[in-house]
Design a protein around this motif. Structure first.
Motif, PDB file in Angstrom:
ATOM      1  N   ASP A 167      -6.759  -3.189  -2.069  1.00  0.00           N
ATOM      2  CA  ASP A 167      -6.349  -4.544  -1.679  1.00  0.00           C
ATOM      3  C   ASP A 167      -6.348  -5.482  -2.876  1.00  0.00           C
ATOM      4  O   ASP A 167      -5.403  -6.247  -3.086  1.00  0.00           O
TER       5      ASP A 167
ATOM      6  N   CYS B 286      -7.166  -1.392   6.337  1.00  0.00           N
ATOM      7  CA  CYS B 286      -5.702  -1.337   6.347  1.00  0.00           C
ATOM      8  C   CYS B 286      -5.193  -0.004   6.877  1.00  0.00           C
ATOM      9  O   CYS B 286      -4.000   0.231   6.917  1.00  0.00           O
TER      10      CYS B 286
ATOM     11  N   ASN C 167     -10.410   1.110  -0.063  1.00  0.00           N
ATOM     12  CA  ASN C 167      -9.478   0.193   0.599  1.00  0.00           C
ATOM     13  C   ASN C 167      -9.587  -1.217   0.004  1.00  0.00           C
ATOM     14  O   ASN C 167      -8.590  -1.871  -0.294  1.00  0.00           O
TER      15      ASN C 167
ATOM     16  N   HIS D  25       0.845  -1.208   0.000  1.00  0.00           N
ATOM     17  CA  HIS D  25       0.000   0.000   0.000  1.00  0.00           C
ATOM     18  C   HIS D  25       0.874   1.249   0.000  1.00  0.00           C
ATOM     19  O   HIS D  25       0.609   2.215  -0.713  1.00  0.00           O
TER      20      HIS D  25
END
Ligand SMILES: [Zn+2]
Length: 456
Positions: free
Chosen positions: A112, A192, A108, A85
């Motif tokens: 991912d 995350c 998010n 990330h």
């Protein structure tokens, strides 16, 4: 942050430091080129978090009690996930593109999906299709691998818009649940953290809070240095053993090492945000209607594990960029090559391609329209006659699907439409040895950027 006081973070104990060292060693066996990133993470104990998270300042939050039972191999690979990330800089990317706070959890999940296929390709078995922890893969969303976060973001919108949809085959509960945010299956936090561009984890430290020296926030310069170091390592590894480094990482390395031209993600992000604000009034009504309709919608995958996300989306923030490339006779070879670099720059910096980046060759007429795939596809130039970019703008406005922004790449020796006839914003990218006098002729409603002269 009402949660902040309940979920206090702490510096690592000696035992926790040793655990992290062991996990890091395992991570480096899989992806040695992530070393600089791994060694620059500021690890923090986050009791009650339930998982791993990372913020944009390279603080990595770990609920040691919760994750230790998953084993050191899992934990090492989870660290690589957080590093991915940060290396892709998903936080800045989401910010630049104006991903709304309310949509951060959806973002998010899309981010991912965009990194987990690379982690799987890099030998992290926790991200394969049999993964027991519900990690999102492109296949979870019914999508092909190796697409951009934007691509998966849009796919999620489509899925969540369809109450009857059944998604993919991997575990992962992707559904809509009123206003609850970032809630995992067990009621703990899932996500995350802000370093992924997602919602901040409840335990995240403030920008200036260094946890009494244990977790100083990484400066912008530091982050840049780390990303460049990782990008160089990735390129070296890829050159040594072709095919062993996941393609998405190589692509991101190219992006990091691409010399700065026009900062397209900022320029277009700003223009797009402005356009959204202008439309907000009319949009919110249809948005509320849409949300009511799918109030009980729920999209479930096989075993229902993993996270759920909320979709109070106002608009589709995935930009569709339509470039009008001036191919008239007044454009020199150098001008055309500068324009080509800028189109590649848009593709790389916004991670758009295919239907999201359409290029029309225009002189006084529209000659050719193509979807961007790769730089070589831009080599052929059609036109070379007189100049009228108004033709190209009109043509772009009629395109289906409708572009979110039109970028006219030109030497500026053209008539312009005197007023805006549509809510689609137009940007003029001027490539000219002495841009001042042509820039002055661009009407006020068009945003102008000057393309710096390229060295031959
Ligand atoms: Zn993630």
């Amino acid at each position: 942050m009402t949660m902040a006081s309940q979920s206090r973070v702490r510096p690592l104990t000696r035992q926790q430091s040793e655990q992290v060292q062991a996990w890091t060693a395992l991570a480096l066996e899989r992806m040695p080129y992530m070393a600089t990133m791994l060694f620059n993470l500021r690890f923090v104990d986050a009791p009650g978090l339930g998982t791993f998270a990372v913020d944009g300042r390279y603080r990595c939050y770990i609920d040691f009690d919760a994750v230790a039972s998953r084993g050191p191999a899992y934990c090492g690979q989870a660290l690589l996930h957080e590093c991915s990330h940060l290396f892709a800089d998903h936080a800045t990317f989401a910010e630049d593109m104006g991903v709304d706070r309310a949509m951060r959890q959806v973002w998010n999940v899309a981010a991912d999906a965009a990194i987990n296929d690379d982690l799987r390709d890099g030998g992290c078995e926790m991200f394969d299709n049999a993964n027991p922890y519900g990690h999102v893969l492109p296949s979870t969303l019914g999508e092909p691998d190796h697409r951009t976060p934007h691509h998966y973001f849009r796919a999620l919108h489509t899925l969540l818009d369809n109450p009857d949809a059944q998604v993919g085959r991997g575990p992962g509960d992707v559904g809509t649940h009123g206003q609850a945010d970032a809630v995992g299956q067990g009621g703990g936090w899932a996500g995350c953290g802000s370093g992924s561009g997602g919602a901040p984890a409840p335990c995240e430290l403030g920008e200036g809070d260094d946890l009494t020296g244990a977790a100083p926030p990484a400066t912008t310069a530091e982050r840049e240095r780390v990303r460049v170091a990782v990008a160089v390592s990735i390129r070296e590894a890829a050159a040594k053993a072709r095919g062993t480094v996941p393609g998405g990482l190589v692509e991101n390395a190219d992006l990091v090492l691409t010399p700065a031209q026009v900062p397209w993600q900022q320029v277009l992000g700003r223009v797009l945000r402005g356009a959204v604000r202008a439309r907000a009034g009319t949009m919110s009504e249809s948005y509320q209607r849409r949300n009511r309709r799918r109030h009980d919608a729920r999209v479930l995958t096989s075993d229902g594990r993993g996270r759920r996300v909320v979709l109070p989306a106002l608009m589709d923030p995935v930009p569709r960029v339509h470039v009008v490339r001036d191919t008239s006779g007044s454009m020199s070879e150098a001008d055309l090559s500068a324009v080509t670099s800028e189109i590649v720059g848009i593709a790389r910096r916004l991670r758009v391609r295919g239907d999201d980046l359409v290029i029309a060759d225009v002189d006084a007429a529209v000659h050719d329209t193509r979807r961007y795939r790769r730089p070589s596809g831009l080599a052929e130039v059609s036109g070379r006659g007189g100049t009228d970019m108004r033709t190209g703008i009109d043509h772009a406005l009629r395109a289906q699907p409708r572009p979110s922004v039109i970028v006219v790449m030109t030497d500026g020796e053209t008539p312009w439409p005197s007023q805006q006839t549509s809510c689609v914003p137009v940007v003029a990218a001027i490539v000219h040895p002495s841009p001042e006098h042509v820039v002055a002729k661009v009407p006020d409603w068009i945003r102008t950027v000057v393309v710096p002269a390229t060295k031959e």
